[in-house]
Design an enzyme around this catalytic site. Structure first.
Site, PDB file in Angstrom:
ATOM      1  CE  LYS A 128      -4.516   0.634   0.279  1.00 59.45           C
ATOM      2  NZ  LYS A 128      -5.496  -0.367  -0.153  1.00 59.45           N
TER       3      LYS A 128
HETATM    4  N1  GLU Z   1      -7.160   0.024  -3.393  1.00 51.80           N
HETATM    5  C1  GLU Z   1      -7.914  -1.149  -3.688  1.00 51.80           C
HETATM    6  C2  GLU Z   1      -7.982  -2.044  -2.470  1.00 51.80           C
HETATM    7  O1  GLU Z   1      -7.814  -1.617  -1.359  1.00 51.80           O
HETATM    8  C3  GLU Z   1      -7.419  -1.856  -4.942  1.00 51.80           C
HETATM    9  C4  GLU Z   1      -6.012  -2.348  -4.871  1.00 51.80           C
HETATM   10  C5  GLU Z   1      -5.480  -2.869  -6.207  1.00 51.80           C
HETATM   11  O2  GLU Z   1      -6.259  -2.981  -7.140  1.00 51.80           O
HETATM   12  O3  GLU Z   1      -4.292  -3.146  -6.269  1.00 51.80           O
HETATM   13  O4  GLU Z   1      -8.278  -3.201  -2.568  1.00 51.80           O
END
Ligand code: GLU
Length: 426
Positions: free
Chosen positions: A115
């Site tokens: 993240k």
């Molecule tokens: N931000 C989204 C999540 O928390 C998508 C993450 C992604 O597609 O890599 O799942």
């Protein structure tokens, strides 16, 4: 030491990283995870902090702080979004990275968890400032990201346009286009059809599966949705299409409640026009956290983390909760809800639709072979339904909450990969 004051109890309850580690510890206990793996998996593998300058429109230079954390890369490249928010912290990004590892494992896609975040209120930036900030941050995390290494995606306050800037910046540095660097891009530059709606679609698929399990008929289900960004608004629209009645919605400024139901398309139009839900004719105004405690059958928290806490969990009226946001429920609230018999579909399952279609996008980019929207949606539905049924079966066999059942599955899969790969050097 004296007992904790309410303030620092709240502070502790609000630490996302503490929540993530507590949830992991519980799952590790349940599967009797060996101590060696436990101490590896309860930490993040890499955490990167950067402070970087951005030229503002008035000529000043402002320094921003950003993070990229990789929790685990044993099942595949690190995967996870980037959020822009004034309250982003390393604590939160670490938790979100760990949750991404479990999320990818629950739906069984070959990614690890990561993240990123920048401490910024994007609403106070011009479009040019936002682009400069994004391109500079992309350059800073350029040492980590790439199609085989770590693949960012949209998250809170970031979207396809931001992803296009990141992809373009990395491609400029590489000397050729590398579309698989990020997912959630515009379709014109290698994005996948169906990606924008994917998280909300996954939430709706899980909600329907849970309703069927609980014997609730969609036409008799009243829904409250907290958060009206990409996840909340798409979930609301698809649940309405399934026959549910949307009785309350909110964004960060406030919300609207009408026990007789709200027309979702008109709410979306109103919010696009006015920049907020407030002022929508045809309902009474409620605060941003109003949907959490209104009279309804299904609650979809789709805003930020730490929304359902020990302070409000006993006031929740819904019998079913489907977590669209990441980490909306604290462990304290989880316990209260469980004791009250609320059926909760946890974030790492419920909102995994986004990363699932991110996986499809990455696969399409690597092959330069693109699928129809129908194909994407069909494959998404198959993966989400399979994951839901597997988690439900584990929860019934082992008498666990859906959250712990999802954790048990995910941690088992990641631990198996870590075990097979062995320790380097031995
Ligand atoms: N931000 C989204 C999540 O928390 C998508 C993450 C992604 O597609 O890599 O799942």
């Amino acid at each position: 030491m004296a007992t904790a004051t309410p303030t620092n109890r709240r502070g502790q309850e609000a630490s996302a990283w503490r929540t993530a580690q507590r949830q992991f510890d519980q799952a590790a206990d349940l599967i009797d995870l060996e101590p060696e793996l436990r101490c590896v998996l309860r930490e993040v593998q890499r955490e990167f902090t950067c402070h970087f300058p951005v030229r503002m429109d008035d000529g000043r230079v402002e320094v921003f702080t950003g993070y990229r954390v990789q929790h685990n890369i044993h099942r595949g490249p690190a995967k996870g979004g980037i959020r822009y928010h004034p309250e982003v912290s390393l604590d939160e990004v670490k938790a979100l990275a760990m949750w991404m590892t479990w999320k990818c494992a629950v739906v069984d896609i070959p990614f690890g968890g990561a993240k990123g975040g920048v401490v910024v209120d994007p609403r106070r930036l011009s479009l040019q400032e936002l682009e400069r900030l994004t391109r500079r941050f992309a350059t800073e995390i350029g040492v980590l990201i790439g199609p085989e290494r770590d693949i960012p995606a949209p998250d809170v306050n970031t979207d396809a346009r931001v992803m296009a800037w990141i992809m373009d910046t990395v491609s400029m540095h590489t000397g050729y286009s590398v579309p698989a660097t990020v997912t959630g891009k515009p379709v014109e530059v290698g994005g996948s059809l169906g990606r924008v709606e994917a998280t909300g679609r996954g939430v709706a698929i899980c909600a329907l599966a849970a309703m069927q399990h609980l014997g609730m008929r969609p036409h008799a289900v009243r829904v409250a949705v907290q958060g009206f960004g990409n996840v909340g608004s798409v979930s609301a629209r698809l649940l309405e299409e399934m026959g549910c009645s949307i009785v309350a919605v909110s964004d960060e400024y406030g919300g609207i409640h009408n026990p007789k139901g709200l027309p979702v398309r008109r709410l979306i139009e109103h919010r696009e026009r006015e920049g907020r839900l407030g002022g929508f004719p045809g309902g009474e105004e409620i605060p941003p956290d109003g949907p959490l405690t209104v009279d309804c059958d299904l609650l979809v928290p789709a805003a930020l983390g730490n929304q359902l806490t020990s302070r409000n969990a006993s006031e929740v009226r819904a019998r079913l909760i489907v977590e669209g946001a990441n980490g909306p429920t604290t462990p304290e609230a989880d316990e209260i809800l469980r004791d009250r018999g609320v059926f909760l579909v946890p974030d790492i399952l419920a909102n995994a639709g986004g990363v699932t279609v991110s996986y499809f996008e990455w696969v399409q980019d690597l092959q330069s072979f693109f699928w129809s929207e129908h194909e994407v949606n069909q494959k998404l539905r198959a993966i989400m339904q399979r994951a839901f049924q597997q988690v439900l079966a584990t929860s019934q066999e082992r008498h666990l909450s859906m959250r712990m059942a999802a954790y048990v599955q995910a941690v088992q899969r990641v631990a198996a990969a870590t075990r097979e790969r062995g320790l380097y050097p031995c």
